[in-house]
Design an enzyme around this catalytic site. Structure first.
Site, PDB file in Angstrom:
ATOM      1  CD  GLU A 133      -2.659  -1.539   2.372  1.00  0.00           C
ATOM      2  OE1 GLU A 133      -3.894  -1.595   2.396  1.00  0.00           O
ATOM      3  OE2 GLU A 133      -1.940  -1.784   3.362  1.00  0.00           O
ATOM      4  CD  GLU A 182      -3.077  -6.058   4.404  1.00  0.00           C
ATOM      5  OE1 GLU A 182      -2.484  -4.971   4.395  1.00  0.00           O
ATOM      6  OE2 GLU A 182      -3.191  -6.773   3.374  1.00  0.00           O
TER       7      GLU A 182
END
Length: 263
Positions: A117, A137
């Protein structure tokens, strides 16, 4: 000769180096695959603020030490209640509020979770052919809330973003290039040099024009067809009346390199 300055100490988790008008930022926890800590996020905030306010630095490159970009959040710190982010600025002080100046990610090894990210928050990505990407995640009972769920769909197809977010699988550099979130693929170990070369190419251009061009591309995603040229004009018109614009035309006529002032 290109001026090079470097600030490093053994304990620094984020290093900086200046090459001409290019700032190089290195995430420096190689033994932990550069997993991001709260301390790193705070240091990044200071570094990025200095970069943004500098009249001498035009482009930044972010990379990781030890042949790894960033493996994401330091999970031991997370268990202790620490988060590698700054309120209003996001993961590593970058994902929610990137600089207005261009920033390039130079990726070797893994760019995973928050590391991926962080890479998405950069404007351009140069990756080694051995680089690996993913937002795993969900495999840890978490969600890719630092941009994997909201930024990735803007950088690739919805179906690709959905697959990456829901499976948590790891993907190759070629996958990233094919699906639009990697700009250039280079040989193993060559990502930083290639990213610096790209940064220097950008830094040789008019800084006002570069900054305005990035601003229009970023902001125009939300503009309607009816308003897009009017909103663009508000941003780019000052560029056309700047001293740099006159200097660019003069330098071309005189067959010399322009001397930008950023004014």
């Amino acid at each position: 000769m290109t001026e090079t300055t470097e600030t490093t100490t053994v304990q620094d988790e984020v290093l900086t180096e200046v090459r001409g008008q290019v700032l190089i930022i290195t995430l420096n926890r190689p033994k932990a695959k550069n997993a991001a800590t709260e301390n790193m996020a705070k240091k990044m905030a200071e570094i990025l603020d200095d970069f943004e306010s500098s009249d001498e630095l035009f482009v930044a490159v972010i990379t990781g030490a030890g042949n790894t970009f960033c493996s994401g959040m330091d999970l031991k710190g997370f268990v202790r209640g620490e988060r590698p982010s700054v309120e209003g600025r996001g993961f590593l002080s970058l994902t929610e509020q990137p600089p207005k100046k261009p920033i390039i990610a130079a990726v070797e090894g893994y760019a995973l979770a928050g590391g991926f990210e962080t890479m998405l928050a950069c404007d351009l990505v140069v990756a080694a052919d051995t680089a690996k990407f993913g937002i795993p995640e969900v495999k840890r009972g978490l969600a890719a809330a630092a941009g994997g769920l909201v930024t990735l769909p803007q950088r690739t197809h919805r179906a690709v973003a959905m697959e990456m977010a829901l499976t948590g699988d790891i993907y190759s550099a070629e996958f990233g290039k094919t699906n639009g979130f990697v700009n250039r693929i280079v040989g193993d170990g060559q990502a930083l040099d290639a990213a610096i070369e790209l940064a220097q190419t950008i830094a040789a251009n008019g800084p006002l024009a570069v900054k305005a061009s990035k601003q229009v591309i970023v902001e125009s995603a939300d503009w309607s067809t009816e308003e897009k040229f009017a909103k663009q004009s508000a941003i780019v018109d000052p560029v056309f009346t700047s001293a740099d614009a006159k200097e660019g035309a003069t330098a071309f006529a005189e067959k010399r390199a322009p001397r930008w002032t950023g004014k």
